[in-house]
Design an enzyme around this catalytic site. Structure first.
Site, mmCIF file in Angstrom:
data_model
loop_
_atom_site.group_PDB
_atom_site.id
_atom_site.type_symbol
_atom_site.label_atom_id
_atom_site.label_comp_id
_atom_site.label_asym_id
_atom_site.label_seq_id
_atom_site.Cartn_x
_atom_site.Cartn_y
_atom_site.Cartn_z
ATOM 1 N N SER A 131 41.552 -1.284 18.958
ATOM 2 C CA SER A 131 42.118 -2.642 18.938
ATOM 3 C C SER A 131 41.165 -3.568 18.217
ATOM 4 O O SER A 131 39.938 -3.350 18.219
ATOM 5 C CB SER A 131 42.331 -3.148 20.373
ATOM 6 N N TYR A 144 39.226 -4.831 28.359
ATOM 7 C CA TYR A 144 40.028 -4.022 27.432
ATOM 8 C C TYR A 144 39.271 -3.828 26.122
ATOM 9 O O TYR A 144 39.161 -2.715 25.593
ATOM 10 C CB TYR A 144 41.364 -4.715 27.191
#
Length: 226
Positions: A131, A144
């Site tokens: 990501s 995350y």
């Protein structure tokens, strides 16, 4: 026929990549936790469906074993299974921290480790879905992002370790993608990166010559300040 194994392959980015791989002539194994949606995706693509939760080592090992028994080898591994839980560090529970590390990092590590002998034999390709949150400070997605930063590090080290065996490895790091995981953002679908954009990146990677190595691809969302 070349074959590919896609975790998180029943929806979102994983399903888009699986569709592309099917179109490129790969036999497929799709893995996901939710059996009903997995079976629908597998039926659409003529794929082998394996219900698996990559938090569990035994599921990871069984997944790779089933793929190899079914298809006889492995040319492409896509680690797309993931979970993201938004929250500031001070508000994040240990349970939510551990879950994100277990699925996003540990699961990708174990599946890849189990698949490496077959990937070496095929001089195959590993694609890890990371990501953009793993590349920049992202308040509200810190835990995350930490897991995805670790995936990026794992990817770069694996690429160097397996270079002599001919295995190539890339981490794809998109901004917000139009998937259920990004529904909390409030962004309209057309404002987000599309799952098919990620699939097209993978298609391009697989068409590169063996001499080309791409450790990291960052996909920014148009209009973002990063």
């Amino acid at each position: 026929m070349p074959s590919a194994l896609v975790t998180g392959g029943s929806s979102g980015i994983g399903l888009a990549i699986a569709r592309m791989l099917r179109d490129e002539g790969h036999a497929l194994t799709l893995a996901a936790r939710k059996l009903e949606r997995l079976e629908e995706a597998a039926a659409e693509l003529g794929a082998t469906a394996v219900a698996a939760d990559v938090q569990h080592e035994e599921d990871c090992a069984r997944l790779v074993k089933t793929h190899l028994e079914t298809h006889g080898g492995l040319d492409v591994l896509v680690n797309s299974a993931g979970v993201g839980i938004a929250g500031m560090i001070g508000d994040t529970t240990t349970k939510h921290f551990d879950l994100q590390q277990a699925v996003n990092l540990r699961g990708a590590f174990i599946v890849t480790r189990e698949a490496l002998p077959a990937l070496r034999e095929a001089k195959g390709y590993v694609v890890n879905l990371a990501s953009i949150a793993g590349t920049i400070p992202t308040p509200g997605l810190a835990t995350y992002g930490a897991a995805k930063a670790a995936v990026i590090s794992l990817t770069r080290s694996l690429a160097r370790e397996e270079a002599a065996a001919g295995v190539r490895v890339t981490a794809i790091c998109p901004g917000f993608v139009d998937t259920p995981m990004a529904s909390w953002t409030g962004l309209e679908a057309e404002q987000m990166i599309q799952p098919e954009d990620c699939a097209e990146i993978v298609r391009s990677l697989l068409r590169l010559s063996p001499a080309a190595r791409v450790p990291l691809v960052v996909i920014e969302r148009a209009g973002d300040d990063v």
